[in-house]
Design an enzyme around this catalytic site. Sequence first.
Site: not given
Length: 480
Positions: A172, A247, A281, A380
């Site tokens: 997906k 992750e 990331c 983040e």
Amino acid sequence: MECRNWIDGQQLGAEGGGLLPVIDPSTGETFARLAQSSEVDIDWAVQAARRASQGPWSRLSAAQRSQLLLRCARTLADAREELARLESRDTGKPLRQAQSDAAAIVRYFEFYAGAVDKLHGQTIPLGWEMTAFTLREPLGVTAHIIPWNYPLQIFGRSVAASLAAGNTCVVKPAEDASLSLLRVAELLHEAGLPAGVLNICTGLGKEAGQALAAHTDINHISFTGSPDTGRQVALQAAQNFVPVTLELGGKSPQIVFSDADLDAALPVVVNAIVQNAGQTCSAGSRVLIQRAIYGDFTERLAEAFKALLTGAASDNLDCGPLISAQQQARVRSYLENLDQDGIVVLAKGKLDSKAPAGGFYQVPVLLDHVPVNHRLAQEEIFGPVLVAQPFGTEQEAIDMANGTPYSLVAGVWTRDGARQVRMARQLRAGQVFVNNYGAAGGVELPFGGTGQSGIGREKGFEALYALTSLKTVALRHAAS
Ligand code: NDP
């Protein structure tokens, strides 16, 4: 352009007929439509993957899978430029970055093609009358929920590994970045991947993604994205006792000591936050600089930031747009009220005069002396925002570096060999890079974090262990 799902070796429209707009981040204009998959489409895809996992695919030897994956790698390599152009338009990343992503997916298929016939079990000594050994077997059907920042790369690292391990896959992609992966599915089919071994359903995370994570007939989930969604995926997986690899990003520090080769560090520190407009990331989003060189090094960083140009993906500048209006609003929200908190903007990049008005642009920003507990230094941001912070001693650098809920990657810049080792051992991070950052992609290097950065490891050989099930066989037999 109207794009359909890829299920059981063919294109299929979504069962409900729904379509989602595909927006060009450089202009804000819709240029294609995607199938809006529901639970029903996901179920078709999982059923196709299950059938394929029980068919001839399951009887291929590791060497045969290796040959097939090599053919896949060659087919992807031939289509590299087409994939890069599609990825660049769809995600807004400068063409140069998309080309490097297209090269990376080829490398993943090559690496796992080469690794899979070296994945052996063990024999375990139990005495004369017993022989025991382990078998590494496929898990079955693996689910892959892929984000929008590096579709080609993240597909490569999780799907190539899973196919190599003998599984079949349901993918997906993010609704904001699905086009390149639909094309990859066609290419892999042309290369000889049997129908049903790879299936892709596009759609919304809270609909198609949620249905995939909750499906009762999958055997593993690889998820890359935010901690909040990662938690929901892990809860779904727990309901069905399905293992997950998560992750979930980071707030990765680059630590620059006063004895470092500053000429070598500077461009790497800049690139680590500017690459993909900071939507990475492992972005090096904090730079911790030893006090003796703080003024000099931030001055050099500021000069570099002022020279950075942001514009349309096709213009191939330093920075493209962010992926969406939503991501742009998120990044901007971090840059409001800086004065109130006494945070100084040391430098900003420039917006190219040709950048289309409707694009989701954010120029790179360098922030000075951000306090360690400020949200800018803890959360983040996922945009081109670099936070500079001074430190005194080695211990202070370690405490600051380890002082966020994340732990994905860290960079250390020093010429002192003993310090390199001390730092590498004390930094809480899944990967530590010394006098470099990222090892030029590091397909071979296990990758992942702990805490809010996630669970498990992808890339390298390690991924093959996570994507196989270990069976122990113990045989009692006559001693002679
Ligand atoms: P999400 O975590 O929501 O999205 C990641 C993937 O999960 C996408 O494919 C998304 O699909 C899918 N998804 C969303 N909701 C669900 C659900 N309930 N069940 C299963 N799958 C779901 O991240 P966002 O795109 O919203 O980005 C928000 C922030 O997350 C970013 O600013 C960044 O900080 C972080 N992030 C980190 C990434 C990394 O590389 N570690 C990658 C992307 C984001 P869809 O997009 O179609 O909704």
